[in-house]
Scaffold this active site. Structure first.
Site, short mmCIF file in Angstrom:
data_model
loop_
_atom_site.label_atom_id
_atom_site.label_comp_id
_atom_site.label_asym_id
_atom_site.label_seq_id
_atom_site.Cartn_x
_atom_site.Cartn_y
_atom_site.Cartn_z
N CYS C 78 7.21 -2.99 -6.94
CA CYS C 78 8.26 -2.80 -5.94
C CYS C 78 7.66 -2.44 -4.58
O CYS C 78 6.89 -1.48 -4.47
CB CYS C 78 9.21 -1.68 -6.37
SG CYS C 78 10.31 -1.18 -5.03
N ILE C 79 8.05 -3.19 -3.57
CA ILE C 79 7.43 -3.01 -2.25
C ILE C 79 7.76 -1.65 -1.64
O ILE C 79 6.88 -0.98 -1.09
CB ILE C 79 7.80 -4.17 -1.29
CG1 ILE C 79 7.01 -4.03 0.01
CG2 ILE C 79 9.30 -4.23 -1.00
CD1 ILE C 79 6.99 -5.30 0.84
#
Lengths: 133, 99, 130
Positions: C78-79
């Site tokens: 997840c960024i």
């Protein structure tokens, strides 16, 4: 809170699933409540049947009068009130969890649906996807 | 429905909450520190025994053995390996991890 | 069956990543398709290639990389969670003006939408965490 263009991709072939995000942890002591809320907001873009369940210490996430200034964390509790704008209106709170913590619906900062344990159990069982943090 | 519990019932309320909210006929798989909930002789055993009337209890063998508790499993609790864990996930229409 | 896996804790402190790895391996052996493994919260720390555990311990990061290589797994970090915790790929490091990047082989950084999409596409989604 949207972080990339593909988060907005709603072309999923028209499948609508029941998603329940299960919250069992208090805010601020750990990041789960905040980052959990971020997923819930993203999920709104996918046009799914989204609900949130607040069980155990998760009910503390909805307590009124949160003031985080002195701990220098972002007070994200107003976001729960913004969920309605994302068409996320099913906020289920377990009655037994509220009572065990000496709370009532009047202590919560947003309108919720209070379910007893049997109703909550049935609601969980009917979901397609349960994501817990 | 499959419920997955990874916490010792002697440290956290995950198993207790899971048993409170598991419908009749669902399955509970105990993994990681959750395996202590499947063992005999402790003060939580009675609650697990009582729950077994309505739900099926499974425990992950590798986590049980790692903790030296393989010979303490409550009668009627099914021991599975990681392949059995996968089968349980596949057999039930959804799953909830009580983190 | 299409299965998605969510990993919410980092390596070593919690058993979550070990359990997720063993589960993923067993699912592949049983002929299931692992549609995606999504790393969220501290789970993003499973993707730093700077991990260097003692010789007699398992290397949790490279173990994921190798499994991904062997079975073309989609390992997604997840960024937003990664940025909070200092996990970056080359492009992101450039974009943020950082002098280093640390994403391990076989992982890719993307948005949270990838988790929701996995929930939609998969027959099952299994969460590992604390």
């Amino acid at each position: 809170m949207f972080t990339s263009s593909e988060d907005m991709d709603t072309d999923e072939g028209g499948v609508i699933k029941q998603f329940m995000f299960v919250n069992r942890k208090a805010p601020y002591g750990t990041i789960y409540a905040l980052e959990g809320l971020e997923v819930v907001l993203i999920s709104a873009a996918f046009e799914q049947d989204v609900s949130m369940a607040f069980i155990d210490d998760g009910v503390y996430e909805l307590k009124k009068a949160q003031d985080t200034k002195a701990i220098e964390q972002k007070n994200f509790s107003p976001t729960y009130r913004a969920l309605e704008g994302y068409d996320i209106e099913k906020l289920y709170v377990e009655k037994e969890s509220l009572e065990a913590r000496g709370l009532t619906e009047a202590d919560l900062l947003v309108d919720v649906i209070v379910l007893d344990r049997a109703e909550m159990a049935a609601k969980m069982a009917e979901q397609d996807v349960l994501i817990s943090f | 429905m499959l419920h997955i519990v990874n916490k010792s019932p002697y440290e956290r309320n995950s198993l207790e909450s899971c048993l409170r909210l598991a419908t009749n006929g669902s399955a509970v798989l105990l993994i990681e520190d959750g395996i202590y909930g499947a063992t005999k002789g402790g003060s939580f055993e009675g609650k697990v025994q009582a729950a077994m009337a309505g739900v099926k209890i499974y425990v992950l063998g590798p986590d049980l053995s790692a903790r030296g508790m393989a010979d303490r499993v409550i009668d009627g609790v099914n021991v599975v390996d990681y392949g059995g864990f996968v089968d349980l996930v596949a057999e039930h229409s959804n799953c909830q991890s009580w983190l | 069956m299409k299965i998605g896996v969510l990993v919410n804790e980092g390596p070593y402190t919690h058993e979550a990543s070990d359990s997720a790895y063993q589960f993923t391996k067993a699912a592949i052996e049983k002929g299931h398709e692992i549609y995606r493994v999504f790393f969220y919260h501290d789970g993003v720390n499973n993707s730093t290639r700077l991990t260097e555990p003692p010789r007699d311990d398992r290397n949790i990061v490279s173990r994921w990389s190798e499994l991904a290589k062997a079975h073309s797994l989609d390992l997604v970090v997840c960024i937003a969670a990664a940025q909070r915790r200092g996990i970056m790929d080359e492009n992101e490091a450039k974009r943020q003006g950082k002098d280093a990047h640390n994403l391990a082989d076989g992982f890719r950084i993307s948005g949270l939408g990838q988790l929701v999409e996995a929930g939609i596409q998969c027959d099952r989604l299994v969460t590992f965490g604390d």
